[in-house]
Design a protein around this motif. Structure first.
Motif, PDB file in Angstrom:
ATOM      1  N   GLU A 217       0.864  -1.181   0.000  1.00 36.54           N
ATOM      2  CA  GLU A 217       0.000   0.000   0.000  1.00 36.54           C
ATOM      3  C   GLU A 217       0.895   1.224   0.000  1.00 36.54           C
ATOM      4  O   GLU A 217       1.770   1.359   0.868  1.00 36.54           O
ATOM      5  N   ASN A 218       0.676   2.102  -0.998  1.00 37.31           N
ATOM      6  CA  ASN A 218       1.507   3.305  -1.138  1.00 37.31           C
ATOM      7  C   ASN A 218       2.994   2.955  -1.192  1.00 37.31           C
ATOM      8  O   ASN A 218       3.830   3.578  -0.527  1.00 37.31           O
ATOM      9  N   LYS A 219       3.275   1.883  -1.957  1.00 40.87           N
ATOM     10  CA  LYS A 219       4.647   1.430  -2.192  1.00 40.87           C
ATOM     11  C   LYS A 219       5.347   0.918  -0.931  1.00 40.87           C
ATOM     12  O   LYS A 219       6.570   0.792  -0.899  1.00 40.87           O
ATOM     13  N   LYS A 220       4.561   0.615   0.089  1.00 37.80           N
ATOM     14  CA  LYS A 220       5.121   0.038   1.306  1.00 37.80           C
ATOM     15  C   LYS A 220       4.461  -1.308   1.578  1.00 37.80           C
ATOM     16  O   LYS A 220       3.247  -1.445   1.417  1.00 37.80           O
ATOM     17  N   MET A 221       5.267  -2.273   1.973  1.00 41.32           N
ATOM     18  CA  MET A 221       4.732  -3.594   2.259  1.00 41.32           C
ATOM     19  C   MET A 221       3.976  -3.577   3.591  1.00 41.32           C
ATOM     20  O   MET A 221       4.508  -3.125   4.612  1.00 41.32           O
ATOM     21  N   VAL A 222       2.722  -4.059   3.561  1.00 39.79           N
ATOM     22  CA  VAL A 222       1.907  -4.077   4.778  1.00 39.79           C
ATOM     23  C   VAL A 222       1.693  -5.492   5.296  1.00 39.79           C
ATOM     24  O   VAL A 222       1.319  -5.668   6.461  1.00 39.79           O
ATOM     25  N   SER A 223       1.892  -6.511   4.432  1.00 35.03           N
ATOM     26  CA  SER A 223       1.775  -7.891   4.918  1.00 35.03           C
ATOM     27  C   SER A 223       2.545  -8.830   4.013  1.00 35.03           C
ATOM     28  O   SER A 223       2.777  -8.526   2.838  1.00 35.03           O
ATOM     29  N   GLN A 224       2.934  -9.955   4.588  1.00 34.56           N
ATOM     30  CA  GLN A 224       3.663 -10.977   3.846  1.00 34.56           C
ATOM     31  C   GLN A 224       3.220 -12.340   4.341  1.00 34.56           C
ATOM     32  O   GLN A 224       3.147 -12.573   5.547  1.00 34.56           O
ATOM     33  N   MET A 225       2.917 -13.208   3.399  1.00 38.87           N
ATOM     34  CA  MET A 225       2.520 -14.579   3.743  1.00 38.87           C
ATOM     35  C   MET A 225       3.507 -15.550   3.101  1.00 38.87           C
ATOM     36  O   MET A 225       3.780 -15.455   1.905  1.00 38.87           O
ATOM     37  N   ASN A 226       4.025 -16.470   3.871  1.00 36.44           N
ATOM     38  CA  ASN A 226       4.912 -17.518   3.375  1.00 36.44           C
ATOM     39  C   ASN A 226       4.316 -18.877   3.694  1.00 36.44           C
ATOM     40  O   ASN A 226       3.686 -19.060   4.738  1.00 36.44           O
ATOM     41  N   ALA A 227       4.487 -19.815   2.754  1.00 32.18           N
ATOM     42  CA  ALA A 227       4.005 -21.176   2.972  1.00 32.18           C
ATOM     43  C   ALA A 227       4.940 -22.149   2.271  1.00 32.18           C
ATOM     44  O   ALA A 227       5.431 -21.861   1.172  1.00 32.18           O
ATOM     45  N   ASN A 228       5.183 -23.279   2.917  1.00 34.62           N
ATOM     46  CA  ASN A 228       6.026 -24.307   2.287  1.00 34.62           C
ATOM     47  C   ASN A 228       5.344 -24.901   1.065  1.00 34.62           C
ATOM     48  O   ASN A 228       5.973 -25.158   0.041  1.00 34.62           O
ATOM     49  N   VAL A 229       4.017 -25.132   1.192  1.00 36.10           N
ATOM     50  CA  VAL A 229       3.245 -25.766   0.114  1.00 36.10           C
ATOM     51  C   VAL A 229       1.937 -25.023  -0.042  1.00 36.10           C
ATOM     52  O   VAL A 229       1.303 -24.635   0.946  1.00 36.10           O
ATOM     53  N   ILE A 230       1.523 -24.837  -1.283  1.00 32.66           N
ATOM     54  CA  ILE A 230       0.214 -24.255  -1.577  1.00 32.66           C
ATOM     55  C   ILE A 230      -0.437 -25.102  -2.669  1.00 32.66           C
ATOM     56  O   ILE A 230       0.203 -25.466  -3.659  1.00 32.66           O
TER      57      ILE A 230
ATOM     58  N   ARG B 284      -0.105 -24.704   3.394  1.00 31.89           N
ATOM     59  CA  ARG B 284       0.353 -25.563   4.499  1.00 31.89           C
ATOM     60  C   ARG B 284       1.673 -25.032   5.058  1.00 31.89           C
ATOM     61  O   ARG B 284       2.526 -24.568   4.305  1.00 31.89           O
ATOM     62  N   ASN B 285       1.789 -25.153   6.385  1.00 32.79           N
ATOM     63  CA  ASN B 285       2.968 -24.638   7.099  1.00 32.79           C
ATOM     64  C   ASN B 285       3.201 -23.156   6.741  1.00 32.79           C
ATOM     65  O   ASN B 285       4.223 -22.785   6.185  1.00 32.79           O
ATOM     66  N   TYR B 286       2.207 -22.366   7.060  1.00 34.81           N
ATOM     67  CA  TYR B 286       2.208 -20.970   6.651  1.00 34.81           C
ATOM     68  C   TYR B 286       2.633 -20.051   7.800  1.00 34.81           C
ATOM     69  O   TYR B 286       2.574 -20.407   8.986  1.00 34.81           O
ATOM     70  N   LYS B 287       3.044 -18.856   7.428  1.00 39.12           N
ATOM     71  CA  LYS B 287       3.361 -17.793   8.372  1.00 39.12           C
ATOM     72  C   LYS B 287       2.941 -16.468   7.741  1.00 39.12           C
ATOM     73  O   LYS B 287       3.284 -16.175   6.598  1.00 39.12           O
ATOM     74  N   ILE B 288       2.164 -15.684   8.496  1.00 36.81           N
ATOM     75  CA  ILE B 288       1.675 -14.396   7.997  1.00 36.81           C
ATOM     76  C   ILE B 288       2.245 -13.286   8.875  1.00 36.81           C
ATOM     77  O   ILE B 288       2.058 -13.289  10.105  1.00 36.81           O
TER      78      ILE B 288
ATOM     79  N   ILE C 227       2.671 -11.611  13.914  1.00 35.53           N
ATOM     80  CA  ILE C 227       2.973 -12.860  13.200  1.00 35.53           C
ATOM     81  C   ILE C 227       1.938 -13.915  13.564  1.00 35.53           C
ATOM     82  O   ILE C 227       1.657 -14.153  14.749  1.00 35.53           O
ATOM     83  N   THR C 228       1.361 -14.533  12.535  1.00 32.97           N
ATOM     84  CA  THR C 228       0.417 -15.636  12.705  1.00 32.97           C
ATOM     85  C   THR C 228       0.939 -16.832  11.924  1.00 32.97           C
ATOM     86  O   THR C 228       1.373 -16.677  10.779  1.00 32.97           O
ATOM     87  N   SER C 229       0.864 -18.008  12.493  1.00 27.79           N
ATOM     88  CA  SER C 229       1.342 -19.214  11.803  1.00 27.79           C
ATOM     89  C   SER C 229       0.418 -20.381  12.104  1.00 27.79           C
ATOM     90  O   SER C 229      -0.389 -20.338  13.036  1.00 27.79           O
ATOM     91  N   GLY C 230       0.528 -21.405  11.284  1.00 25.23           N
ATOM     92  CA  GLY C 230      -0.301 -22.593  11.476  1.00 25.23           C
ATOM     93  C   GLY C 230       0.080 -23.678  10.490  1.00 25.23           C
ATOM     94  O   GLY C 230       0.970 -23.506   9.642  1.00 25.23           O
ATOM     95  N   SER C 231      -0.612 -24.809  10.599  1.00 21.23           N
ATOM     96  CA  SER C 231      -0.294 -25.944   9.725  1.00 21.23           C
ATOM     97  C   SER C 231      -1.047 -25.885   8.400  1.00 21.23           C
ATOM     98  O   SER C 231      -0.539 -26.318   7.362  1.00 21.23           O
ATOM     99  N   GLU C 232      -2.279 -25.344   8.390  1.00 21.42           N
ATOM    100  CA  GLU C 232      -3.050 -25.279   7.136  1.00 21.42           C
ATOM    101  C   GLU C 232      -4.091 -24.189   7.235  1.00 21.42           C
ATOM    102  O   GLU C 232      -4.702 -23.975   8.295  1.00 21.42           O
ATOM    103  N   ILE C 233      -4.311 -23.500   6.104  1.00 22.94           N
ATOM    104  CA  ILE C 233      -5.314 -22.441   6.054  1.00 22.94           C
ATOM    105  C   ILE C 233      -5.886 -22.372   4.646  1.00 22.94           C
ATOM    106  O   ILE C 233      -5.172 -22.575   3.650  1.00 22.94           O
ATOM    107  N   ASP C 234      -7.189 -22.139   4.546  1.00 21.26           N
ATOM    108  CA  ASP C 234      -7.837 -21.891   3.250  1.00 21.26           C
ATOM    109  C   ASP C 234      -7.785 -20.394   2.959  1.00 21.26           C
ATOM    110  O   ASP C 234      -8.099 -19.577   3.831  1.00 21.26           O
ATOM    111  N   THR C 235      -7.408 -20.051   1.740  1.00 24.52           N
ATOM    112  CA  THR C 235      -7.259 -18.642   1.392  1.00 24.52           C
ATOM    113  C   THR C 235      -7.696 -18.390  -0.041  1.00 24.52           C
ATOM    114  O   THR C 235      -7.700 -19.296  -0.875  1.00 24.52           O
TER     115      THR C 235
END
Length: 405
Positions: A224-237, A252-256, A266-274
């Motif tokens: 937003e406005n050329k600045k990162m406001v969130s990042q999501m990483n996952a081992n598998v999608i 799966r194996n995500y981190k937000i 920071i939020t993390s978990g084993s699986e999430i629907d997105t």
């Protein structure tokens, strides 16, 4: 050897049966075509018009049946060993491959069939002095063209409908057959994919497997406005193929990471629907993939890719415009064909057929060359698709002006 002999015998039987079916379809279509148009009671069409339309359409479909049948024989001879080696079922060969092979190539070479049909039966009419009789009765050359152009309009509409809505679905089935039984492997993986999936949202996949619809090393960045406001990483999608709605993915194996000023959550978990605005077709590009989309799908795909800033849409734009331009070729080649063959000359129709074949193949070759220029030389896709029609329009106009003389 015995299995090979049995396959050959079965293929011969199927080819004979297919030829009988094509001939039956031709006879049925020829009988019902005129009846269908007569039901509309076109008062401006006279008996002579119906006579020419019947000859045009009948010769056109007969040329398709004849030439495509020869093509099938050559294709069987070339691929029979592959079909045997990969144990292709006979039913799949006939209904998945050749049932989609016929309409694809018939539509591809439709300009050739139109030209052959016009040259063939118009030369015959001229040789029997029928065209001389028409013109002697006061009919102008412009009036003579009316039934030809009506027939060309029918063929153009048929080609556009088949090429835009019917053939792409059959091409998917044919490509799947070729990947299984002809070893024409489709591209099923991609690496280092970076894609803008929405305004200010960028996705990255290190490795993607299209067979499993699964990506590895996934990251999703939101700005937003050329600045990162969130990042999501996952081992598998993985794409949810059974969901009723589009864009459903399972991470799966995500981190937000959510950035709020100087604070980080920071939020993390084993699986999430997105929901992520991307689909498997956006991630893997196969050769000839544009031919498997219907025209509305092509338009949506081009619009979506352009909004993402993707530059890999030129071949899709060329395919979209080529389907429209190829339909108009029926009118242009019909005018050229009638203008060339409406005179009675010594030597018969051999010269005209030769000219017709040369012009038709040159038109198809020019289409391919212009498409290559659009992809590799930055020629506008719409212009590249219409260049053959523009050039041949000048030839058609010249032939039309010279024909009455």
């Amino acid at each position: 050897m015995k299995e090979m002999s049995n396959v050959n015998e079965n293929m011969k039987k199927w080819i004979c049966r297919l030829w009988q079916m094509l001939c039956t379809a031709y006879q049925w279509g020829r009988q019902h075509f005129i009846h269908f148009f007569h039901s509309f009671h076109f008062s401006f069409l006279k008996r002579l018009d119906w006579y020419i339309i019947n000859k045009f359409i009948g010769t056109y479909f007969f040329a398709i049946i004849l030439i495509i049948s020869i093509s099938i024989v050559f294709d069987v001879n070339e691929n029979l060993a592959k079909f045997t080696n990969y144990n292709a079922p006979l039913r799949a060969i006939v209904f998945d491959y050749y049932a989609n092979f016929v309409p694809y190539f018939a539509n591809l070479f439709s300009p050739l069939f139109v030209f052959i049909a016009v040259i063939f039966f118009t030369s015959k009419l001229a040789g029997n002095s029928e065209i001389i009789s028409m013109l002697a009765c006061g009919m102008s050359f412009k009036r003579l063209l009316r039934p030809y152009l009506i027939s060309a309009a029918f063929i153009a509409a048929l080609n556009f409908y088949l090429g835009s809505y019917v053939i792409p679905k059959g091409t998917v089935v044919r490509h799947d057959f070729e990947s299984l039984y002809k070893n024409n492997q489709k591209n099923t993986s991609a690496s280092n994919i970076q894609l803008m999936v929405d305004k200010g949202v960028v996705a990255y996949i290190s490795q993607y497997d299209d067979i499993r619809k699964t990506g590895y090393g996934f990251a999703l960045y939101k700005f937003e406005n050329k600045k990162m406001v969130s990042q999501m990483n996952a081992n598998v999608i993985q794409y949810d193929t059974i969901s009723d709605a589009r864009y459903h993915w399972k991470a799966r194996n995500y981190k937000i990471r959510t950035l709020k000023g100087m604070r980080e959550q920071i939020t993390s978990g084993s699986e999430i629907d997105t929901l992520i605005q991307m689909e498997p077709m956006d991630l893997v590009f196969s050769k000839g993939q544009q031919e498997t989309f219907t025209s509305p799908e092509l338009k949506r795909y081009i619009s979506k890719q352009q909004s993402r800033g993707s530059s890999n849409v030129v071949q899709y734009e060329v395919e979209y415009h080529k389907r429209i331009a190829s339909s108009f070729a029926s009118f242009i080649l019909t005018i050229i064909g009638v203008s060339l063959s409406s005179r009675k000359r010594k030597g018969g129709m051999g010269m005209y057929l030769g000219i017709g074949l040369a012009l038709s193949f040159t038109y198809i070759l020019l289409q391919t060359v212009c498409a290559t220029f659009a992809i590799n030389a930055d020629t506008p896709p719409m212009l590249a698709a219409w260049i053959p029609n523009i050039l041949y329009s000048f030839i058609a106009y010249f032939c039309y002006r010279q024909a009455p003389n």
